[in-house]
Design a protein around this motif. Structure first.
Motif, PDB file in Angstrom:
ATOM      1  N   LEU A  80       0.822  -1.203   0.000  1.00  0.00           N
ATOM      2  CA  LEU A  80       0.000   0.000   0.000  1.00  0.00           C
ATOM      3  C   LEU A  80       0.861   1.261   0.000  1.00  0.00           C
ATOM      4  CD1 LEU A  80      -2.832  -1.012   2.507  1.00  0.00           C
ATOM      5  CD2 LEU A  80      -3.034  -0.729   0.030  1.00  0.00           C
ATOM      6  N   ALA A  81       1.948   1.251   0.771  1.00  0.00           N
ATOM      7  CA  ALA A  81       2.823   2.423   0.823  1.00  0.00           C
ATOM      8  C   ALA A  81       3.422   2.724  -0.545  1.00  0.00           C
ATOM      9  CB  ALA A  81       3.928   2.197   1.856  1.00  0.00           C
ATOM     10  N   VAL A  82       3.913   1.693  -1.197  1.00  0.00           N
ATOM     11  CA  VAL A  82       4.517   1.886  -2.522  1.00  0.00           C
ATOM     12  C   VAL A  82       3.467   2.295  -3.540  1.00  0.00           C
ATOM     13  CG1 VAL A  82       5.769   0.734  -4.378  1.00  0.00           C
ATOM     14  CG2 VAL A  82       6.366   0.251  -2.003  1.00  0.00           C
ATOM     15  N   LEU A  83       2.299   1.695  -3.482  1.00  0.00           N
ATOM     16  CA  LEU A  83       1.237   2.029  -4.427  1.00  0.00           C
ATOM     17  C   LEU A  83       0.788   3.480  -4.271  1.00  0.00           C
ATOM     18  CD1 LEU A  83      -0.852   1.088  -6.556  1.00  0.00           C
ATOM     19  CD2 LEU A  83      -2.363   0.527  -4.647  1.00  0.00           C
ATOM     20  N   LEU A  84       0.606   3.938  -3.028  1.00  0.00           N
ATOM     21  CA  LEU A  84       0.165   5.313  -2.802  1.00  0.00           C
ATOM     22  C   LEU A  84       1.185   6.308  -3.335  1.00  0.00           C
ATOM     23  CD1 LEU A  84      -1.317   4.988   0.800  1.00  0.00           C
ATOM     24  CD2 LEU A  84      -2.576   5.342  -1.330  1.00  0.00           C
ATOM     25  N   TRP A  85       2.474   6.025  -3.121  1.00  0.00           N
ATOM     26  CA  TRP A  85       3.502   6.928  -3.656  1.00  0.00           C
ATOM     27  C   TRP A  85       3.468   6.932  -5.176  1.00  0.00           C
ATOM     28  CZ3 TRP A  85       7.440   6.570  -7.087  1.00  0.00           C
ATOM     29  CH2 TRP A  85       8.307   7.668  -7.146  1.00  0.00           C
ATOM     30  N   THR A  86       3.343   5.764  -5.769  1.00  0.00           N
ATOM     31  CA  THR A  86       3.365   5.667  -7.228  1.00  0.00           C
ATOM     32  C   THR A  86       2.182   6.392  -7.850  1.00  0.00           C
ATOM     33  OG1 THR A  86       4.412   3.492  -6.995  1.00  0.00           O
ATOM     34  CG2 THR A  86       3.553   4.059  -9.155  1.00  0.00           C
ATOM     35  N   LEU A  87       1.049   6.392  -7.171  1.00  0.00           N
ATOM     36  CA  LEU A  87      -0.144   7.050  -7.705  1.00  0.00           C
ATOM     37  C   LEU A  87      -0.143   8.560  -7.503  1.00  0.00           C
ATOM     38  CD1 LEU A  87      -2.930   4.499  -6.730  1.00  0.00           C
ATOM     39  CD2 LEU A  87      -1.910   4.879  -8.971  1.00  0.00           C
ATOM     40  N   LYS A 304       6.813  10.133 -16.827  1.00  0.00           N
ATOM     41  CA  LYS A 304       6.999  11.584 -16.837  1.00  0.00           C
ATOM     42  C   LYS A 304       5.929  12.296 -16.018  1.00  0.00           C
ATOM     43  CE  LYS A 304      10.479  13.086 -19.484  1.00  0.00           C
ATOM     44  NZ  LYS A 304      11.425  14.149 -19.076  1.00  0.00           N
ATOM     45  N   VAL A 305       4.706  11.789 -16.068  1.00  0.00           N
ATOM     46  CA  VAL A 305       3.622  12.424 -15.312  1.00  0.00           C
ATOM     47  C   VAL A 305       3.948  12.443 -13.828  1.00  0.00           C
ATOM     48  CG1 VAL A 305       1.205  12.180 -14.647  1.00  0.00           C
ATOM     49  CG2 VAL A 305       1.868  11.844 -17.026  1.00  0.00           C
ATOM     50  N   ARG A 306       4.533  11.355 -13.321  1.00  0.00           N
ATOM     51  CA  ARG A 306       4.888  11.294 -11.892  1.00  0.00           C
ATOM     52  C   ARG A 306       6.116  12.142 -11.595  1.00  0.00           C
ATOM     53  NH1 ARG A 306       4.809  12.091  -7.410  1.00  0.00           N
ATOM     54  NH2 ARG A 306       4.849  10.654  -5.625  1.00  0.00           N
ATOM     55  N   PHE A 307       7.064  12.207 -12.514  1.00  0.00           N
ATOM     56  CA  PHE A 307       8.290  12.962 -12.276  1.00  0.00           C
ATOM     57  C   PHE A 307       8.025  14.447 -12.087  1.00  0.00           C
ATOM     58  CE2 PHE A 307      10.893   9.647 -14.821  1.00  0.00           C
ATOM     59  CZ  PHE A 307      10.689   8.742 -13.802  1.00  0.00           C
ATOM     60  N   LYS A 308       6.996  14.981 -12.753  1.00  0.00           N
ATOM     61  CA  LYS A 308       6.712  16.404 -12.641  1.00  0.00           C
ATOM     62  C   LYS A 308       6.257  16.784 -11.237  1.00  0.00           C
ATOM     63  CE  LYS A 308       5.573  17.072 -17.523  1.00  0.00           C
ATOM     64  NZ  LYS A 308       4.529  17.449 -18.506  1.00  0.00           N
ATOM     65  N   LEU A 325       8.317   1.474 -10.979  1.00  0.00           N
ATOM     66  CA  LEU A 325       7.015   1.445 -10.319  1.00  0.00           C
ATOM     67  C   LEU A 325       5.917   2.034 -11.197  1.00  0.00           C
ATOM     68  CD1 LEU A 325       8.128   2.463  -6.715  1.00  0.00           C
ATOM     69  CD2 LEU A 325       7.306   0.224  -7.452  1.00  0.00           C
ATOM     70  N   THR A 326       6.181   3.161 -11.840  1.00  0.00           N
ATOM     71  CA  THR A 326       5.169   3.764 -12.701  1.00  0.00           C
ATOM     72  C   THR A 326       4.888   2.895 -13.919  1.00  0.00           C
ATOM     73  OG1 THR A 326       6.959   5.114 -13.666  1.00  0.00           O
ATOM     74  CG2 THR A 326       5.572   6.151 -11.996  1.00  0.00           C
ATOM     75  N   GLN A 327       5.911   2.248 -14.465  1.00  0.00           N
ATOM     76  CA  GLN A 327       5.691   1.336 -15.582  1.00  0.00           C
ATOM     77  C   GLN A 327       4.841   0.145 -15.142  1.00  0.00           C
ATOM     78  OE1 GLN A 327       6.724   1.885 -18.864  1.00  0.00           O
ATOM     79  NE2 GLN A 327       7.243   3.895 -18.044  1.00  0.00           N
ATOM     80  N   TRP A 328       5.045  -0.311 -13.908  1.00  0.00           N
ATOM     81  CA  TRP A 328       4.267  -1.443 -13.384  1.00  0.00           C
ATOM     82  C   TRP A 328       2.801  -1.059 -13.198  1.00  0.00           C
ATOM     83  CZ3 TRP A 328       1.719  -2.038  -8.602  1.00  0.00           C
ATOM     84  CH2 TRP A 328       1.304  -3.349  -8.302  1.00  0.00           C
ATOM     85  N   VAL A 329       2.549   0.106 -12.604  1.00  0.00           N
ATOM     86  CA  VAL A 329       1.178   0.534 -12.340  1.00  0.00           C
ATOM     87  C   VAL A 329       0.412   0.756 -13.627  1.00  0.00           C
ATOM     88  CG1 VAL A 329      -0.208   2.464 -11.488  1.00  0.00           C
ATOM     89  CG2 VAL A 329       1.559   1.479 -10.047  1.00  0.00           C
ATOM     90  N   GLU A 340       4.028  -8.246  -5.381  1.00  0.00           N
ATOM     91  CA  GLU A 340       5.184  -8.001  -6.241  1.00  0.00           C
ATOM     92  C   GLU A 340       6.011  -6.822  -5.733  1.00  0.00           C
ATOM     93  OE1 GLU A 340       4.301  -7.792 -10.390  1.00  0.00           O
ATOM     94  OE2 GLU A 340       2.577  -9.130 -10.194  1.00  0.00           O
ATOM     95  N   LEU A 341       5.414  -5.965  -4.895  1.00  0.00           N
ATOM     96  CA  LEU A 341       6.096  -4.767  -4.410  1.00  0.00           C
ATOM     97  C   LEU A 341       6.686  -4.974  -3.012  1.00  0.00           C
ATOM     98  CD1 LEU A 341       3.432  -2.093  -5.436  1.00  0.00           C
ATOM     99  CD2 LEU A 341       5.332  -2.978  -6.785  1.00  0.00           C
TER     100      LEU A 341
END
Length: 343
Positions: A80-87, A304-308, A325-329, A340-341
């Protein structure tokens, strides 16, 4: 975008006996002890771990319950922690959300979980099976205030990300070393790229036909024609050839070249198109090859959307973890298993 998530379950007791020693792989194990283990989870506060002793090497190890590992957080909280950051949440915001769910961890733990999950995804690799058409492109990722060059390679037929690598230089030698590992391992037949001149010698050295992104070519042709005054008839012919990409387009450009020698900018444009022409029409003789490099750019756009919103990374490892992570999501998979995370 819709995500179907499979959240790890956390049980209080191990339900399976290990098949072999984790140190020497001997199957002769003796149940040694049962010990409590406190965990940080949204539902479970304590589980039991069973210690086993190997009769061959004499060493002991622990067998944890489902959803629990040697870390304090459960796999559910890690995922959940990794998913929330990735989103899109920051590490601080992710920590606050988990505190509200009574599974609070510090932002530094979120950071470590993110790096660990990204490394796990990178180790497993992204490529699966042969890739007939390989799309390649590069982009800059902000790392400590500087743009770090990162290369993306995707399956040009379905858009699946094949690999992401840090590039030291933006030249032909570096690009050849980068792409050669994929072309040999995956059985690549056609290379799809943008119109950067560096890719042309690379495709020749690798012995692969190249398709140049027509969207890029048509854009720079239109921009260069705007700077040329006069020669309206010849300019119209160039526009027509680039738009239609007729079978005899190369021959017509060759006949046009003597007519435009009085206009050096227009002649240079015609010569440039002549040199690129086989790569502009490659898709016509290779079924399944896209005419543009849009699939690679779409893969870059997922990250790129997350990097901004991140405003830069502190390390190259952090940047690569964020990309993984972004490619996975945004991979489009039917189900995203949060196990997997988690380590």
């Amino acid at each position: 975008m819709r995500l179907r998530l499979l959240v790890p379950q956390v049980k209080s007791l191990p339900t399976e006996r290990p098949k072999a020693c984790c140190w020497c792989q001997s199957p002769l194990l003796q149940r040694h002890q049962t010990v409590p283990k406190a965990v940080i989870d949204t539902q479970v506060r304590e589980t039991q771990a069973v210690r086993y002793r190997c009769t061959a090497c004499g060493r002991t190890f622990r067998q944890y319950a489902e959803g629990v590992s040697r870390y304090r957080q459960s796999q559910r909280v890690m995922g959940l922690a990794v998913l929330l950051w990735t989103l899109g949440l920051s590490e601080w915001a992710t920590s606050h959300v988990l505190h509200a769910l009574e599974a609070g961890i510090h932002r530094s733990s979120v950071h470590r979980d993110r790096l660990r999950a990204g490394a796990l995804l990178q180790q497993r690799g992204m490529a699966a099976g042969p890739v007939r058409v390989l799309g390649a492109d590069e982009t800059g990722v902000p790392v400590r205030g500087h743009a770090q060059l990162v290369g993306f390679v995707v399956d040009g037929e379905n858009g699946k990300t094949v690999g992401v690598d840090v590039l030291v230089k933006q030249d032909g030698v570096a690009f050849r070393r980068w792409l050669e590992q994929y072309t040999k391992a995956l059985g690549v037949e056609v290379l799809v790229t943008d119109d950067l001149n560096t890719y042309k010698p690379v495709s020749h050295q690798l012995g692969l036909p190249q398709q140049i992104c027509l969207a890029h070519v048509r854009k720079w042709v239109a921009n260069r024609l705007r700077t040329i005054h006069g020669w309206e008839e010849e300019q119209a012919l160039v526009r027509q050839l680039v738009r239609e990409l007729a079978a005899d387009g190369g021959e017509r450009l060759l006949r046009l070249e003597p007519r435009v020698r009085g206009s050096p900018p227009l002649r240079r444009l015609v010569v440039d198109l002549l040199g690129r022409w086989p790569a502009l029409v490659c898709y016509q003789s290779h079924p399944g090859v896209p005419a543009t490099n849009n699939r690679t750019e779409q893969a870059i756009g997922k990250s790129k959307v997350r990097f901004k919103t991140v405003r830069g990374f502190k390390s190259v490892a952090g940047a690569l973890a964020g990309i993984a992570l972004t490619q996975w999501v945004y991979s489009g998979a039917a189900v995203h298993d949060l196990r997997e995370l988690a380590a």
